[in-house]
Write a protein that holds these residues in place. Sequence first.
Motif, PDB file in Angstrom:
ATOM      1  N   TRP A 161     -60.774 -41.908 -11.737  1.00  0.00           N
ATOM      2  CA  TRP A 161     -61.377 -41.804 -10.415  1.00  0.00           C
ATOM      3  C   TRP A 161     -60.416 -42.216  -9.299  1.00  0.00           C
ATOM      4  CZ3 TRP A 161     -62.981 -45.176 -14.222  1.00  0.00           C
ATOM      5  CH2 TRP A 161     -62.649 -46.516 -14.051  1.00  0.00           C
ATOM      6  N   ARG A 162     -59.227 -42.706  -9.650  1.00  0.00           N
ATOM      7  CA  ARG A 162     -58.266 -43.105  -8.622  1.00  0.00           C
ATOM      8  C   ARG A 162     -56.850 -42.820  -9.112  1.00  0.00           C
ATOM      9  NH1 ARG A 162     -58.508 -46.687  -4.241  1.00  0.00           N
ATOM     10  NH2 ARG A 162     -56.480 -47.445  -3.547  1.00  0.00           N
ATOM     11  N   ARG A 163     -56.056 -42.164  -8.296  1.00  0.00           N
ATOM     12  CA  ARG A 163     -54.679 -41.880  -8.658  1.00  0.00           C
ATOM     13  C   ARG A 163     -53.758 -42.957  -8.083  1.00  0.00           C
ATOM     14  NH1 ARG A 163     -52.090 -39.639  -4.226  1.00  0.00           N
ATOM     15  NH2 ARG A 163     -53.470 -38.879  -2.579  1.00  0.00           N
ATOM     16  N   GLU A 164     -52.606 -43.105  -8.660  1.00  0.00           N
ATOM     17  CA  GLU A 164     -51.644 -44.090  -8.195  1.00  0.00           C
ATOM     18  C   GLU A 164     -50.860 -43.537  -7.002  1.00  0.00           C
ATOM     19  OE1 GLU A 164     -49.164 -45.481 -11.288  1.00  0.00           O
ATOM     20  OE2 GLU A 164     -50.810 -46.144 -12.572  1.00  0.00           O
ATOM     21  N   GLY A 165     -50.264 -44.474  -6.258  1.00  0.00           N
ATOM     22  CA  GLY A 165     -49.426 -44.086  -5.131  1.00  0.00           C
ATOM     23  C   GLY A 165     -50.168 -43.858  -3.832  1.00  0.00           C
ATOM     24  N   ILE A 166     -51.427 -44.304  -3.718  1.00  0.00           N
ATOM     25  CA  ILE A 166     -52.185 -44.132  -2.473  1.00  0.00           C
ATOM     26  C   ILE A 166     -51.687 -45.134  -1.435  1.00  0.00           C
ATOM     27  CG2 ILE A 166     -54.485 -44.288  -1.423  1.00  0.00           C
ATOM     28  CD1 ILE A 166     -55.647 -43.388  -4.087  1.00  0.00           C
ATOM     29  N   ARG A 167     -51.507 -44.673  -0.204  1.00  0.00           N
ATOM     30  CA  ARG A 167     -51.035 -45.529   0.890  1.00  0.00           C
ATOM     31  C   ARG A 167     -51.929 -45.337   2.109  1.00  0.00           C
ATOM     32  NH1 ARG A 167     -48.857 -47.449  -2.670  1.00  0.00           N
ATOM     33  NH2 ARG A 167     -46.628 -47.792  -3.114  1.00  0.00           N
ATOM     34  N   HIS A 168     -52.255 -46.468   2.761  1.00  0.00           N
ATOM     35  CA  HIS A 168     -53.024 -46.453   4.006  1.00  0.00           C
ATOM     36  C   HIS A 168     -52.349 -47.381   5.011  1.00  0.00           C
ATOM     37  CE1 HIS A 168     -56.526 -44.134   2.676  1.00  0.00           C
ATOM     38  NE2 HIS A 168     -56.468 -44.797   1.527  1.00  0.00           N
ATOM     39  N   LYS A 169     -52.342 -46.961   6.291  1.00  0.00           N
ATOM     40  CA  LYS A 169     -51.762 -47.818   7.333  1.00  0.00           C
ATOM     41  C   LYS A 169     -52.601 -49.076   7.527  1.00  0.00           C
ATOM     42  CE  LYS A 169     -49.480 -44.141   9.969  1.00  0.00           C
ATOM     43  NZ  LYS A 169     -49.398 -43.450  11.294  1.00  0.00           N
ATOM     44  N   LYS A 170     -53.923 -48.903   7.523  1.00  0.00           N
ATOM     45  CA  LYS A 170     -54.847 -50.032   7.633  1.00  0.00           C
ATOM     46  C   LYS A 170     -55.677 -50.096   6.360  1.00  0.00           C
ATOM     47  CE  LYS A 170     -55.397 -50.153  12.666  1.00  0.00           C
ATOM     48  NZ  LYS A 170     -56.390 -50.092  13.781  1.00  0.00           N
ATOM     49  N   ASN A 171     -55.771 -51.274   5.784  1.00  0.00           N
ATOM     50  CA  ASN A 171     -56.562 -51.468   4.571  1.00  0.00           C
ATOM     51  C   ASN A 171     -57.943 -51.963   4.973  1.00  0.00           C
ATOM     52  OD1 ASN A 171     -54.515 -51.019   2.327  1.00  0.00           O
ATOM     53  ND2 ASN A 171     -53.445 -52.510   3.592  1.00  0.00           N
ATOM     54  N   GLU A 172     -58.932 -51.102   4.791  1.00  0.00           N
ATOM     55  CA  GLU A 172     -60.286 -51.396   5.258  1.00  0.00           C
ATOM     56  C   GLU A 172     -61.302 -51.025   4.181  1.00  0.00           C
ATOM     57  OE1 GLU A 172     -59.974 -50.641  10.045  1.00  0.00           O
ATOM     58  OE2 GLU A 172     -60.219 -48.892   8.742  1.00  0.00           O
ATOM     59  N   GLY A 404     -50.581 -58.367  -1.961  1.00  0.00           N
ATOM     60  CA  GLY A 404     -51.328 -59.390  -1.232  1.00  0.00           C
ATOM     61  C   GLY A 404     -51.609 -59.039   0.215  1.00  0.00           C
ATOM     62  N   TYR A 405     -51.846 -57.771   0.537  1.00  0.00           N
ATOM     63  CA  TYR A 405     -52.081 -57.375   1.927  1.00  0.00           C
ATOM     64  C   TYR A 405     -53.458 -57.849   2.410  1.00  0.00           C
ATOM     65  CZ  TYR A 405     -54.320 -53.499  -0.619  1.00  0.00           C
ATOM     66  OH  TYR A 405     -55.075 -52.756  -1.484  1.00  0.00           O
ATOM     67  N   HIS A 406     -53.606 -57.870   3.745  1.00  0.00           N
ATOM     68  CA  HIS A 406     -54.863 -58.284   4.359  1.00  0.00           C
ATOM     69  C   HIS A 406     -55.829 -57.097   4.423  1.00  0.00           C
ATOM     70  CE1 HIS A 406     -57.697 -60.282   7.026  1.00  0.00           C
ATOM     71  NE2 HIS A 406     -57.618 -59.252   7.854  1.00  0.00           N
ATOM     72  N   THR A 407     -57.100 -57.349   4.139  1.00  0.00           N
ATOM     73  CA  THR A 407     -58.113 -56.291   4.136  1.00  0.00           C
ATOM     74  C   THR A 407     -59.204 -56.612   5.142  1.00  0.00           C
ATOM     75  OG1 THR A 407     -57.720 -55.935   1.763  1.00  0.00           O
ATOM     76  CG2 THR A 407     -59.723 -54.993   2.705  1.00  0.00           C
ATOM     77  N   ASN A 408     -59.531 -55.633   5.982  1.00  0.00           N
ATOM     78  CA  ASN A 408     -60.660 -55.770   6.903  1.00  0.00           C
ATOM     79  C   ASN A 408     -61.926 -55.271   6.227  1.00  0.00           C
ATOM     80  OD1 ASN A 408     -59.097 -56.725   9.113  1.00  0.00           O
ATOM     81  ND2 ASN A 408     -58.432 -54.623   9.545  1.00  0.00           N
ATOM     82  N   ARG A 409     -63.006 -56.060   6.352  1.00  0.00           N
ATOM     83  CA  ARG A 409     -64.269 -55.727   5.700  1.00  0.00           C
ATOM     84  C   ARG A 409     -65.351 -55.561   6.760  1.00  0.00           C
ATOM     85  NH1 ARG A 409     -61.417 -59.680   3.564  1.00  0.00           N
ATOM     86  NH2 ARG A 409     -60.794 -59.668   1.359  1.00  0.00           N
TER      87      ARG A 409
END
Length: 424
Positions: A161-172, A404-409
């Motif tokens: 259900w999830r592939r590797e190598g996904i990138r997002h500018k903001k982790n939310e 260890g990136y920061h995630t907005n919830r």
Amino acid sequence: MISMIMILNQKGDIMISRQYRDDVSRAGADSFRLQVVATKNTGTEAPVVRIENNSFLYTRHLNMFFVAVTRSNVNPALVFEYLYQLVRILKSYLGDEFDENAMRNNMTLIYELMDETMDFGYPQNCAVDVLKLYINLGSVKAQDEPEPSQLTSQITGAIDWRREGIRHKKNEVYIDVLESVNLLLSSTGAILRNEVTGAVQMNTKLTGMPECKFGLNDKLVIEKEGQRKPGVEIDDCTFHRCVRLGKFDADRTITFIPPDGEYELMKYRVTDNINLPFRIIPTIQEEQSLTKISINLKVIANFSDQLFATHVVIKIPVPKNTAKAKIKHSFGRAKYEPEQQAIVWRVKRFPGKAECHISADVDLMPTVRPKIWSRPPINCEFQVPMFTASGVHVRFLRVYDKSGYHTNRWVRYITKAGNYQIRI
């Protein structure tokens, strides 16, 4: 399990067939065309037919029939789920409105998909994202192809259900807790049915392959942790396949590697200690002459005064021979709607802790044969943002990743009416 998959056109001609077991012959499968398609009974009878010791389970897309044939005692829900998944896969490859011509022009592709999605009659990998990694129409460039080791782990179903190598500018992460309140009150005020069905919808935009730990105010978890805060008894939980059920069974923790984008993490049901958003108190008086009815209704909002309900619609039934109704109400709009045989009261914004009244004097037309009014129940529709009738709320969502990136919830609660009825 499944012995054969067939795709037929509206004339009953077999366009594509794939035989996974040798216990069903082509002649036996051809009987479906003669006894089902030719008789045109596909829209009036159940989509399961038994002919000559063969079971045919089928569904339709436009003018085509997707048919599964078996001689064994299979789980019909599993077979239908595979047929629906097959239609969904073909839509992703050929377009939502694929027809007979599209099927005939892509025979090789369809046979590849049928071989990959089923093996010896047992459904296998039906994830569109994974299938597109190694079955394509030649439009994928060579440098976009995954590594063989990565592809193997996805085909074998490790984390398809999830592939590797996904990138997002903001982790939310966006979390929606959606609840539906079902209530049935008797004319004396006794509760006949009272339950809440809920779902946790999520939209994750996270980089890499993070592991998430999700917590609700589950009573069993809170008691285990020794906290004095009140919890909610959550019943009948069903989860997305990304959730590790072993850990949930062991310590009631919801741990998962999330899919990218929108998905439904879990469903649940609560039957105890429900805080009803609205309390409705009706008073109905019928005159002995059966020419008039007096209706008085009091509605009390039980949620906080800092919240408000939207799209509130209360339908108060009246007899079929109603001539007119004189209505008085505190706010909103109310009128008699003959097509619904009810007085419909609409309030766009209902404040919390408010108490509202509506009264109506209904004039009835005289009838040759007076009939006793059956008194259907009052129906109520509403939507209350940032409120849960069950008391369920999100305690935490922890995201663990190597970087260890920061995630907005972001968390949102919405409660709406299911079957919210009060007998009169």
